[in-house]
Design an enzyme around this catalytic site. Structure first.
Site, PDB file in Angstrom:
ATOM      1  N   GLY A  45       0.809  -1.354   0.041  1.00 45.06           N
ATOM      2  CA  GLY A  45      -0.156   0.040  -0.161  1.00 45.06           C
ATOM      3  C   GLY A  45       1.018   1.268   0.086  1.00 45.06           C
ATOM      4  O   GLY A  45       2.097   1.069   0.534  1.00 45.06           O
ATOM      5  N   GLN A  50       2.917   9.960   1.748  1.00 44.57           N
ATOM      6  CA  GLN A  50       4.063   9.337   1.588  1.00 44.57           C
ATOM      7  C   GLN A  50       4.989   9.796   0.248  1.00 44.57           C
ATOM      8  O   GLN A  50       6.193   9.416   0.270  1.00 44.57           O
ATOM      9  CB  GLN A  50       4.160   7.859   1.605  1.00 44.57           C
ATOM     10  CG  GLN A  50       3.323   7.236   2.775  1.00 44.57           C
ATOM     11  CD  GLN A  50       3.420   5.634   2.779  1.00 44.57           C
ATOM     12  OE1 GLN A  50       2.404   5.350   2.152  1.00 44.57           O
ATOM     13  NE2 GLN A  50       4.169   5.045   3.359  1.00 44.57           N
ATOM     14  N   CYS A 105       6.263  -0.162   7.426  1.00 43.59           N
ATOM     15  CA  CYS A 105       5.793   0.948   6.691  1.00 43.59           C
ATOM     16  C   CYS A 105       7.167   1.558   5.765  1.00 43.59           C
ATOM     17  O   CYS A 105       8.005   1.669   6.449  1.00 43.59           O
ATOM     18  CB  CYS A 105       5.333   1.963   7.563  1.00 43.59           C
ATOM     19  SG  CYS A 105       5.023   3.540   6.567  1.00 43.59           S
ATOM     20  N   LEU A 106       6.708   1.879   4.776  1.00 43.32           N
ATOM     21  CA  LEU A 106       7.678   2.246   3.517  1.00 43.32           C
ATOM     22  C   LEU A 106       8.357   3.586   4.031  1.00 43.32           C
ATOM     23  O   LEU A 106       9.658   3.875   3.894  1.00 43.32           O
ATOM     24  CB  LEU A 106       6.910   2.374   2.111  1.00 43.32           C
ATOM     25  CG  LEU A 106       6.544   1.437   1.493  1.00 43.32           C
ATOM     26  CD1 LEU A 106       5.962   1.512   0.191  1.00 43.32           C
ATOM     27  CD2 LEU A 106       7.698   0.010   1.195  1.00 43.32           C
ATOM     28  N   HIS A 147      -4.413   0.958   7.777  1.00 40.24           N
ATOM     29  CA  HIS A 147      -3.003   1.388   7.815  1.00 40.24           C
ATOM     30  C   HIS A 147      -2.883   2.749   6.940  1.00 40.24           C
ATOM     31  O   HIS A 147      -2.481   3.723   7.438  1.00 40.24           O
ATOM     32  CB  HIS A 147      -1.913   0.359   7.656  1.00 40.24           C
ATOM     33  CG  HIS A 147      -0.528   0.885   7.465  1.00 40.24           C
ATOM     34  ND1 HIS A 147       0.508   0.439   8.461  1.00 40.24           N
ATOM     35  CD2 HIS A 147       0.190   1.762   6.484  1.00 40.24           C
ATOM     36  CE1 HIS A 147       1.626   0.889   7.990  1.00 40.24           C
ATOM     37  NE2 HIS A 147       1.433   1.763   6.946  1.00 40.24           N
ATOM     38  N   GLU A 148      -3.243   2.465   5.649  1.00 43.55           N
ATOM     39  CA  GLU A 148      -3.074   3.546   4.697  1.00 43.55           C
ATOM     40  C   GLU A 148      -4.050   4.768   5.156  1.00 43.55           C
ATOM     41  O   GLU A 148      -3.637   5.707   4.722  1.00 43.55           O
ATOM     42  CB  GLU A 148      -3.295   2.983   3.340  1.00 43.55           C
ATOM     43  CG  GLU A 148      -2.749   1.969   2.627  1.00 43.55           C
ATOM     44  CD  GLU A 148      -1.132   2.323   2.795  1.00 43.55           C
ATOM     45  OE1 GLU A 148      -0.848   3.247   2.578  1.00 43.55           O
ATOM     46  OE2 GLU A 148      -0.374   1.115   3.201  1.00 43.55           O
ATOM     47  N   HIS A 151      -2.576   6.941   7.341  1.00 42.77           N
ATOM     48  CA  HIS A 151      -1.457   8.119   6.720  1.00 42.77           C
ATOM     49  C   HIS A 151      -2.284   9.358   6.232  1.00 42.77           C
ATOM     50  O   HIS A 151      -1.896  10.334   6.461  1.00 42.77           O
ATOM     51  CB  HIS A 151      -1.222   7.325   5.628  1.00 42.77           C
ATOM     52  CG  HIS A 151       0.165   6.545   5.837  1.00 42.77           C
ATOM     53  ND1 HIS A 151       1.277   6.994   6.408  1.00 42.77           N
ATOM     54  CD2 HIS A 151       0.468   5.290   5.240  1.00 42.77           C
ATOM     55  CE1 HIS A 151       2.255   5.990   6.352  1.00 42.77           C
ATOM     56  NE2 HIS A 151       1.742   5.084   6.097  1.00 42.77           N
TER      57      HIS A 151
HETATM   58 ZN   LIG Z   1       2.708   3.226   6.061  1.00 41.11          ZN
END
Ligand SMILES: [Zn+2]
Length: 196
Positions: A45, A50, A105-106, A147-148, A151
């Site tokens: 995701g 991000q 998480c990226l 999670h997304e 963000h």
């Molecule tokens: Zn994340």
């Protein structure tokens, strides 16, 4: 085009994102770039903050989870085909028991922690054509959406941890914000020190 992923510590990751209109400039190119960036970094995701944009868009493709042998076949099948763009989403209900899952998480490479979330959600969102959908999700599909969704609300998975856990990873998070890590996809670090 692969865009650099913004690392922990950037203010854009702590801000609530804005809804967009159908006329948002170069929307299809943005979505295309988000897919490319997500796949290049092997994520399931990616949310617009991000890549530095404070707008309510995220993309999800849970296919990598589908090969997990521990999953029951029905859920594996759902995850194999759960690939969607979410525009202007709104979680309208969260229900069920809390369950724990090891999240990453990226924007926070090398950190993985168990996070508790409710098992079932109802979400309303628009797709790329701005068609409105309402869906009920559970299991890992709900987990990735939660999670997304966090963000675009300015929340990171580390915000859900106990104060003890937060203390234990504080130094790690500081080094991530300074870029003192090795990562195999392009990133932008908010507190990177300039080389002399
Ligand atoms: Zn994340």
């Amino acid at each position: 085009m692969i865009r650099p992923i913004v690392a922990y510590g950037a203010t854009v990751l702590k801000k609530k994102s804005e809804n967009i209109s159908k006329e948002y400039p170069n929307l299809s190119k943005l979505i295309e770039d988000m897919w490319e960036t997500m796949y290049a970094s092997k994520g399931v995701g990616l949310a617009a903050p991000q890549i530095g944009l404070s707008v309510r868009i995220f993309v999800i493709d849970t296919k990598p989870f589908a090969s997990d042998d521990e999953l029951d076949p029905a859920e594996a099948k759902t995850l194999e085909f759960f690939k969607k763009v979410f525009i202007n989403p709104q979680i309208i209900k969260e229900e069920g028991d809390l369950w724990s899952f090891n999240e990453g998480c990226l924007s926070i490479p090398e950190v993985r922690e168990d996070v508790n979330r409710k098992e079932k959600i109802t979400i309303q969102y628009r797709d790329e054509q701005f068609k409105l959908h309402t869906e009920i999700l559970d299991g890992l599909a709900a987990r990735v959406v939660q999670h997304e969704y966090d963000h675009i609300e300015g929340v990171l998975f580390t915000d859900h941890l106990s104060s003890l856990k937060k203390r234990l990873i504080k130094n790690k998070l500081t080094s991530i914000s300074k870029g003192l890590i090795t990562v195999d996809y392009p990133m932008r670090f908010p507190n990177k020190l300039r080389r002399k």
